[in-house]
Design an enzyme around this catalytic site. Structure first.
Site, short mmCIF file in Angstrom:
data_model
loop_
_atom_site.label_atom_id
_atom_site.label_comp_id
_atom_site.label_asym_id
_atom_site.label_seq_id
_atom_site.Cartn_x
_atom_site.Cartn_y
_atom_site.Cartn_z
N PRO A 42 0.87 -1.23 0.08
CG PRO A 42 -0.79 -1.42 1.70
CD PRO A 42 0.56 -2.10 1.13
CD GLU A 117 -2.46 0.42 4.45
OE1 GLU A 117 -2.41 1.30 3.94
OE2 GLU A 117 -1.38 -0.22 5.01
CE1 TYR A 183 -1.02 0.60 8.03
CE2 TYR A 183 -2.51 2.23 7.14
CZ TYR A 183 -1.00 2.00 7.43
OH TYR A 183 -0.14 2.82 7.39
CE1 TYR A 188 -2.55 6.97 10.67
CE2 TYR A 188 -1.48 5.21 9.24
CZ TYR A 188 -1.80 6.39 9.67
OH TYR A 188 -1.24 7.23 8.60
C1 LIG Z 1 4.56 7.83 -1.53
C2 LIG Z 1 4.20 6.74 -0.40
C3 LIG Z 1 3.17 6.78 0.37
C4 LIG Z 1 2.94 5.65 1.21
N1 LIG Z 1 1.85 5.57 1.92
C5 LIG Z 1 1.38 4.47 2.68
C6 LIG Z 1 0.16 4.06 3.10
O1 LIG Z 1 -0.90 4.72 2.59
N2 LIG Z 1 0.21 3.14 3.75
C7 LIG Z 1 1.15 2.18 4.19
O2 LIG Z 1 0.92 1.41 4.66
N3 LIG Z 1 2.28 2.61 3.86
C8 LIG Z 1 2.59 3.71 3.10
N4 LIG Z 1 3.91 3.91 2.47
C9 LIG Z 1 4.97 3.14 3.03
C10 LIG Z 1 5.14 1.97 2.11
O3 LIG Z 1 4.25 1.06 2.08
C11 LIG Z 1 6.50 1.13 2.41
O4 LIG Z 1 6.32 0.56 3.65
C12 LIG Z 1 7.65 2.18 2.37
O5 LIG Z 1 7.67 3.13 1.29
C13 LIG Z 1 9.21 1.41 2.18
O6 LIG Z 1 9.02 0.61 1.10
P1 LIG Z 1 9.84 0.80 -0.18
O7 LIG Z 1 11.14 0.98 0.17
O8 LIG Z 1 9.51 -0.13 -1.11
O9 LIG Z 1 9.38 2.31 -0.78
C14 LIG Z 1 3.88 4.85 1.58
C15 LIG Z 1 5.05 5.12 0.92
C16 LIG Z 1 5.47 6.03 -0.02
C17 LIG Z 1 6.63 6.16 -0.86
#
Ligand SMILES: Cc1cc2nc3c(=O)[nH]c(=O)nc-3n(C[C@H](O)[C@H](O)[C@H](O)COP(=O)(O)O)c2cc1C
Ligand code: SF4
Length: 652
Positions: A42, A117, A183, A188
């Site tokens: 997500p 999510e 989640y 949260y």
């Molecule tokens: C732009 C952006 C928005 C995110 N929004 C959420 C979210 O809505 N819910 C969530 O559980 N994690 C969110 N995350 C965290 C990501 O799910 C993930 O755990 C984090 O980016 C690390 O993964 P990566 O290294 O592959 O980017 C977000 C990350 C990014 C970059």
């Protein structure tokens, strides 16, 4: 089909079977099957319920690019969890179903699974739009900085929350989702129930681990009972309690929760307590950084495990699977920077991967409440509104030729895109090196991965017979005209100013010391370093001031960083690097003066003024006082000529 919980079976990649075949094995997740191991976790887009068509197209392009599972962002289950001005998704009532169905249809068209999510924000939701009172495990202050606090949930609130969650899950199924999340992390409501610190209840939802996990257990069971025959139930959970420092897991209730509920959901999506590490910028956190936190997970559950780590290297991904750390490769940013990353690995086109540089610009849309954008993938977020696609672009509309002046990131991208369209392109660069500012900045502390912006584009251009690169070709305006290209793209970049002009001083400062005592980031990057006591006045507020300060401090300068903001690199809050930047500078011994503007520097001392009181302050200084001014850049210019004139028609 991969045997989750056991050793992975033989590669079954259909096309381009190669050493990465294991990544293309299907994985069973409860009643559904992911077509491969590429799992877009997500992530927000700044689109949410406000912009459903943009959302649908963005997620659809990821499925087209080979992601086997494509999830939404956090999706509110009820108006008591309203995050505006940050646009989350929502499933508050049946009216929301249609918007989500747009997305699931686009994802299913490409054979991927769609996940949602479900989210309740608790105290973190100030409910500025819905005006509902926040509810949470206890009465807790709003941690997003609003002057309000939550009401402690009573039993009827808990019953309500369970009902809202169940109703949202049923709507999710109606919208066509294949995976529904519970989640339970990221600060949260559910994570507050799990934590012995925030959960101070004395009823059956507080106290022992069994009690603190009760609500999570109920939600998993009720979601399964509502949708579980055709839809998988996933849980996002932090397995680390936080506080251990980077890369040092602190095991406690996070791990205990996983062990206790190990077999209950169909999938575990695991992360850690520190968001600035989980989603850290590349300056501070490298690929695969969560491995030490996750190493135990598959020994305590037979369910598929997914986690994250800014994975862009297929070798790192294969290694994670083969060594039994994860079953699925979770990715947010790698899927943003290159929605076609899985397809490129499958086809063995590794050179074509547009690797995430870890700058976190994609996350700034969240904090600003606007649609996502990405440094590496200019099409991200524009798939629907402008019809942009990360891999396809309209063919040329004529046989015109194009001269691109300047091979910094903008010039490289212009040449790459025009070349892809089929135009005859000449790219002229004044220097020997390509990449402009990206090349220079990637040599600053921690920023080496930023060179990927250059490398991807140069790799692409070098494959294009219709794009010619000329280095060491500084052009005057007359040269440009003499070239007789049909179109000219000027991409000559910018220089940092050394005259004090910026947000604090809206006109250049008269009283700055001699030029030989003035330094800009361009000087520092070119290797011209100040000596002795240095005052760095940062009126830019993003990464540059902090990074330059780090470089100077590490090279032994006695440094005072002055900023009119209340913190160092203040805009870095949006990229989740501000705290780490300030911490780094404190540890390096940099003296930090916040909330002060710069008025003068006579080469002996700097005259500062408090932005609140207007009181003057002089920074004690040596007689000669080197000076760094990090101010907004001005556009570079072609060397003018008296006879210069220009005429150009828009490119079709
Ligand atoms: C732009 C952006 C928005 C995110 N929004 C959420 C979210 O809505 N819910 C969530 O559980 N994690 C969110 N995350 C965290 C990501 O799910 C993930 O755990 C984090 O980016 C690390 O993964 P990566 O290294 O592959 O980017 C977000 C990350 C990014 C970059
Ligand atoms: S904006 Fe930066 S961090 Fe985000 S996906 Fe793009 S390159 Fe990666």
């Amino acid at each position: 089909m991969a045997e989750v919980g056991g050793s992975a079976s033989k590669a079954t990649a259909t096309d381009g079977a190669n050493q990465y075949g294991i990544l293309f094995e299907p994985v069973r997740i409860g009643p559904v099957t992911a077509p491969n191991r590429f799992y877009q976790v997500p992530h927000c887009t700044g689109l949410g319920w406000l912009r459903p068509h943009m959302q649908a197209e963005l997620r659809g392009v990821k499925a087209e690019g080979g992601w086997g599972v494509v999830n939404t962002e956090y999706c509110s289950i009820h108006p008591s969890s309203d995050d505006l001005p940050y646009p989350s998704a929502s499933l508050w009532d049946d009216g929301d179903i249609k918007a989500h169905a747009l997305m699931t249809e686009r994802v299913h068209e490409h054979g991927a699974l769609a996940g949602v999510e479900l989210w309740h924000g608790g105290e973190r939701s100030a409910n500025l739009y819905t005006r509902e009172v926040s509810i949470d495990v206890a009465s807790l202050p709003n941690s997003a900085g609003n002057p309000c606090q939550s009401r402690a949930m009573d039993k009827s609130d808990i019953r309500d929350l369970r009902r809202w969650h169940r109703d949202a899950a049923l709507r999710a199924r109606q919208a066509g989702f294949d995976i529904v999340y519970v989640y339970a992390t990221h600060g949260y409501t559910l994570s507050h129930f799990l934590s012995p610190v925030t959960n101070t209840r004395s009823d059956e939802y507080g106290g022992s681990l069994e009690n603190r996990t009760r609500l999570l257990r109920e939600l998993i069971e009720e979601t399964r009972e509502a949708v579980g025959d055709t839809v998988a139930v996933a849980v996002r959970l932090s397995v680390d309690d936080g506080g251990g420092g980077d890369g040092i897991p602190v095991e406690g209730y996070g791990r205990d929760t996983l062990e206790l509920l190990a077999e209950l959901p169909d999938l575990w999506d695991l992360n850690i307590a520190d968001y600035s590490y989980e989603m850290g910028v590349s300056r501070f956190v490298k690929e695969g950084a969560l491995e030490d936190y996750m190493a135990f997970a598959k020994s305590v559950t037979t369910k598929p495990v997914v986690t994250v780590g800014r994975f862009t290297s297929p070798d790192a991904m294969v290694s994670q699977v083969r060594r039994g750390i994860v079953d699925l490769i979770g990715a947010a940013r790698p899927s943003i920077a290159d929605p076609f990353l899985p397809a490129k690995i499958r086809e063995g086109r590794l050179d074509d991967i547009r690797e995430c540089i870890g700058c976190n610009i994609c996350f700034t849309g969240d904090g600003k409440g606007v649609p996502i954008r990405c440094t590496q993938d200019p099409t991200m977020g524009e798939e629907w509104r402008r019809g942009w696609h990360p891999e396809k672009i309209a063919p040329k509309g004529s046989d015109d030729s194009v001269l691109v002046v300047g091979a910094g990131p903008a010039g490289l991208e212009a040449a790459r895109a025009l070349g892809q369209r089929g135009y005859s392109v000449t790219l002229a660069e004044a220097g020997r090196e390509l990449g402009g500012r990206v090349t220079q900045e990637s040599a600053l502390p921690g920023l080496s991965e930023w060179a990927r912006v250059r490398d991807y584009r140069v790799q692409q251009i070098e494959k294009m017979p219709n794009v010619a690169i000329y280095r060491e070709s500084a052009l005057t305006a007359d040269d440009v005209l003499a070239f007789r290209a049909d179109h000219v793209v000027i991409a000559t970049g910018a220089r940092w100013r050394a005259d004090g002009f910026g947000r604090y001083n809206m006109e250049p400062l008269a009283g700055l010391g001699p030029p030989e005592r003035l330094f800009t980031p361009d000087d520092i990057m070119a290797g011209r370093l100040p000596e002795g006591r240095v005052v760095l006045f940062d009126d830019d507020h993003y990464y540059m001031g902090g990074v330059i300060a780090e470089k100077l401090a590490a090279s032994g300068a006695r440094l005072t960083l002055v900023t009119p903001e209340d913190k160092v690199s203040a805009w870095g809050v949006y990229t989740v690097e501000q705290i780490r930047t300030q911490c780094r500078l404190i540890e390096l011994g940099v003296e930090i003066v916040t909330a002060h503007g710069l008025e003068a520097c006579d080469g002996g001392e700097a005259v500062l003024r408090c932005v609140y009181t207007g009181r003057e302050r002089r920074v004690a200084a040596d007689a000669l006082y080197p000076f760094v001014v990090a101010n907004p850049a001005i556009a570079g210019k072609l060397t003018p000529s008296a006879s210069s004139s220009s005429s150009s028609t828009p490119l079709d």
